[in-house]
Each structure stands twice: as C-alpha cells, then as structure tokens.
Design an enzyme around this catalytic site. Structure first.
Site, PDB file in Angstrom:
ATOM      1  N   HIS A   1      -2.533   1.247   6.798  1.00 27.98           N
ATOM      2  CA  HIS A   1      -2.956   1.131   5.395  1.00 27.98           C
ATOM      3  C   HIS A   1      -3.174   2.522   4.823  1.00 27.98           C
ATOM      4  O   HIS A   1      -3.526   3.467   5.542  1.00 27.98           O
ATOM      5  CB  HIS A   1      -4.234   0.304   5.276  1.00 27.98           C
ATOM      6  CG  HIS A   1      -4.597  -0.009   3.848  1.00 27.98           C
ATOM      7  ND1 HIS A   1      -3.822  -0.838   3.061  1.00 27.98           N
ATOM      8  CD2 HIS A   1      -5.606   0.430   3.059  1.00 27.98           C
ATOM      9  CE1 HIS A   1      -4.362  -0.922   1.858  1.00 27.98           C
ATOM     10  NE2 HIS A   1      -5.441  -0.162   1.827  1.00 27.98           N
TER      11      HIS A   1
ATOM     12  N   HIS B   1      -5.850   1.751  -4.367  1.00 29.96           N
ATOM     13  CA  HIS B   1      -4.958   1.236  -3.328  1.00 29.96           C
ATOM     14  C   HIS B   1      -4.553  -0.203  -3.635  1.00 29.96           C
ATOM     15  O   HIS B   1      -5.154  -0.870  -4.476  1.00 29.96           O
ATOM     16  CB  HIS B   1      -5.614   1.332  -1.944  1.00 29.96           C
ATOM     17  CG  HIS B   1      -6.747   0.378  -1.708  1.00 29.96           C
ATOM     18  ND1 HIS B   1      -7.023  -0.166  -0.476  1.00 29.96           N
ATOM     19  CD2 HIS B   1      -7.706  -0.117  -2.545  1.00 29.96           C
ATOM     20  CE1 HIS B   1      -8.087  -0.945  -0.545  1.00 29.96           C
ATOM     21  NE2 HIS B   1      -8.520  -0.944  -1.782  1.00 29.96           N
TER      22      HIS B   1
ATOM     23  N   CYS C   1       0.810  -1.229   0.000  1.00 33.01           N
ATOM     24  CA  CYS C   1       0.000   0.000   0.000  1.00 33.01           C
ATOM     25  C   CYS C   1       0.842   1.278   0.000  1.00 33.01           C
ATOM     26  O   CYS C   1       0.630   2.178  -0.832  1.00 33.01           O
ATOM     27  CB  CYS C   1      -0.965  -0.011   1.178  1.00 33.01           C
ATOM     28  SG  CYS C   1      -0.194   0.061   2.821  1.00 33.01           S
TER      29      CYS C   1
END
Length: 395
Positions: free
Chosen positions: A355, A367, A307
C-alpha cells in the site's frame, strides 16, 4: 534505503481505519471464513467481533496484495505483447525479403538456362562471330556468376535470420501465454478475497455493526493523535533549522548554537530543493483533485484509482514517471525517516509493501484505501505506527 522492519506473522495487522459507514460496508461478509484455526468463538459458536474485524481486514489486505501482483502481471503482459507484435512484424518483413531473394535466385537460374551460361570454352569461342563477341559473352557470364553468388549468400543470410526471429517470436508467445495465466490468476485471487470479505460481513447484526463502528472511531482518534504528534515534531525541527540558519547568517558562533545546529543537521533528511518542492506541489494539486473518486483495483484513472495508480498519476502530473506497482515505486527515490517526511513524499505500508499514499504534511496523506472506499485524506497512522514500512522521496 532503510532496512525493512522485522517480519511479522502474516495476518497480525489491521487493514485500516474506516468510517462507521465504511466499517458497515466492509464487514458484510464475515461468517464464511470465521472458523479459523486458533480462533476462539463466543458462547453461541459465533466468532467474536475482534475475530470478524481481523478476518475481514486480512482479506482486504490480501486483496490489495493480489491487486499489486495483478498490476505487475498486467504491465509485464503489455510489454511482452508489444515485443511479440514487434517480432512478428520483423518476421513478416524478413519473410518478404527471403521470398525476394528466392525469386532473384530463380531469375538467375532461368537466365542461365536460356543463355547456356557456364564456363567459357572452345565451343563458345568457335560459335562467336568475332573475338570481341567472345569477350563480351565471357564478361556477361562472369558478371552473372558473381551476382548469383551474392544472391545465394543473401538468401542464406535472410533464411537464417528469419528462422532466428521466428524462434524468438515463438518463445515470446510462450512467455506471453504464461504472463496472461499469471494475470488471470491474480485477477481471480482479488475477486475471491473481496467476495469472501463481503460474505463475511453480511452476517453481522445491526448491534455488532454499531460496536465495530465504535471500535473504528477509537482507532481514528488514535491515528489523529499520532499525526498531530508528528506534526509537532516536524514543526520543532523546522524551527530549529531556521534558527540555526539565522544564527549562521548573523555570524553567531556560540558553542551551544553550533552544537545544536550540528545535532539537528545529523537528523535531517536529504534537503528538498526548490525544483522538488515545485513538482511536489503539482503532484499534490492533482491528488487533491481526485479526492472522492472510488478505489477500483487495477485502476489508474481518471475516474477511479487503486493506491499505486493514484501516486503514479499524481507524480506524472508533475512530470515525473513512477513505476506502476508499489514494489517498484518504493525503489524509485531516496528513503527518508518518517519524522523528516515532506509534502509529496510517498509513504509505504506493510512488510510486503502493498500500500502507498502521498504525504501532504502534518502526519496526513492522500490515498486510495481499498475496495469500497474513496480517495481521501487520512492519517499515515490509519493502521497503526507499525504498519508504516518506509517513506520515499521520488527522484
């Protein structure tokens, strides 16, 4: 930066929305860790689907958290290795200078031995052929004594600095060894969590997988609804700002217009100038080009990403250098309200900030979700509204 959300008991969030296929792949390992404290098994002793989903999602969350720790340890190790290399090169250079200073001292000692250099005395005068010869000898010995003193001072200085650098190199090597240990531990943790998740999901029946797929589909529908709601709010705010700007340009001074403008302005995030918009467009163009590439923990491209590796690479394409980890990226800009998110902003998730995605507008982001998935567009509410930690506009 906005204050963090109130901490919640670990393991109470769902890790993310998955397509039916991903739900099937993600839940392949649920039986090993299903007998957790507080879990209420079904009549046949098997964990419920809710328990299975929660456990697997928790494992993926823990794997992602370990991934960010791995990224931080890897970056630290790389910096320390470079520092150690620089110190060792410096030590080698100083050792060479020390040897040269030692050789110079040796040459002076040999010269004094050959010439009998010392303090001029009566014997030197008597042995001299002429007064001028005595004077020349005296001057030579004085010069040699002065140069010898300089050589001694240089040798002592070089020796001291070399010892200091050797000590620094030794300490840096010890720190590097510790960092390599942290890196190894983080790597093992990631691999263990992923293995556990796969093993847990492998125990599900086809019927259970289908039921989980239905649950995930319902979550996706709710996430899409929330994204559409945010898009409507942002559109309304945009219209209000445009109307206020138009009223000012036309010379409108009504109290209602002024009050409305003031109210809108108080909720507005830091303005996005044209330079930010241009950079954000470049970052988004790059991010869109990565859609479909696999998530690989610790990866920074070009064939795969995790990520934070994706967001770092996207903004690098726009000429902006972001830190490597989510922990540092969250501080690399200005925090804005979710309702004021603009394309290019970074959306961070979970209380431990493990994240991140890049906002594209209309409540959506690009993402790299987690292992077993691919870079994709998804609602920022993919794991529920409470999972959103903050939105940051990169500096």
């Amino acid at each position: 930066m906005a204050s963090h959300r109130k901490s919640r008991i670990p393991g109470t969030r769902v890790a993310g929305i998955r397509t039916p296929a991903l739900a099937t792949a993600a839940l392949t390992s649920v039986a090993l860790l299903s007998q957790t404290a507080g879990a209420t098994p079904s009549d046949d002793g098997r964990p419920s689907l809710e328990e299975v989903e929660k456990k697997v999602d928790d494992l993926y969350r823990q794997a992602e958290s370990a991934t960010e720790k791995y990224n931080a340890a890897k970056e630290k190790t790389a910096k320390q290795r470079k520092q150690v290399d620089t110190l060792l090169d410096d030590v080698a250079e100083r050792t060479q200078k020390l040897n040269e200073a030692r050789e110079e001292l040796g040459s002076f000692a040999a010269a004094q031995y050959r010439t009998g250099a010392g303090v001029p005395d009566t014997a030197t005068f008597l042995l001299a052929d002429t007064p001028q010869d005595f004077f020349d000898r005296s001057q030579l010995m004085e010069r040699m004594t002065g140069r010898q003193k300089e050589a001694v001072d240089d040798y002592v200085t070089q020796q001291s600095e070399t010892m200091k650098k050797r000590q620094e190199a030794t300490e840096s090597l010890e720190t590097l060894t510790e960092s390599q240990g942290d890196l190894k531990t983080a790597k093992a943790t990631v691999q263990k969590k992923l293995t556990d998740a796969r093993e847990l999901m492998s125990k599900l029946t086809a019927e259970e997988k289908a039921r989980l797929a239905a649950i995930e589909k319902k979550k996706q529908k709710e996430a899409a609804r929330k994204a559409a709601e945010l898009a409507r709010q942002q559109a309304e705010q945009q219209r209000a700002q445009e109307e206020a700007a138009a009223a000012q340009q036309d010379g409108g001074t009504s109290g209602s217009t002024s009050g409305s403008s003031g109210s809108s302005g108080s909720a507005t995030s830091p303005s996005t100038d044209s330079s930010y918009t241009t950079k954000a467009e470049k970052a988004l163009t790059f991010a869109r080009a990565q859609i479909g590439k696999p998530y690989v923990w610790g990866a920074t491209g070009p064939g795969s990403y995790d990520c934070s590796g994706l967001t770092q690479a996207a903004w690098k394409a726009a000429g902006v250098t972001l830190p490597r980890t989510t922990y540092d990226q969250v501080n690399a800009g200005t925090t804005v309200p979710v309702s004021q998110a603009q394309p290019g902003d970074l959306v961070f998730f979970y209380d431990d900030v493990t994240h991140v995605g890049i906002y594209i507008g209309n409540g959506m982001m690009i993402h790299a979700p987690k292992p077993g998935t691919y870079v994709r567009e998804e609602s920022i509410y993919y794991d529920g509204e409470s999972s959103i930690h903050s939105v940051v506009r990169p500096a």
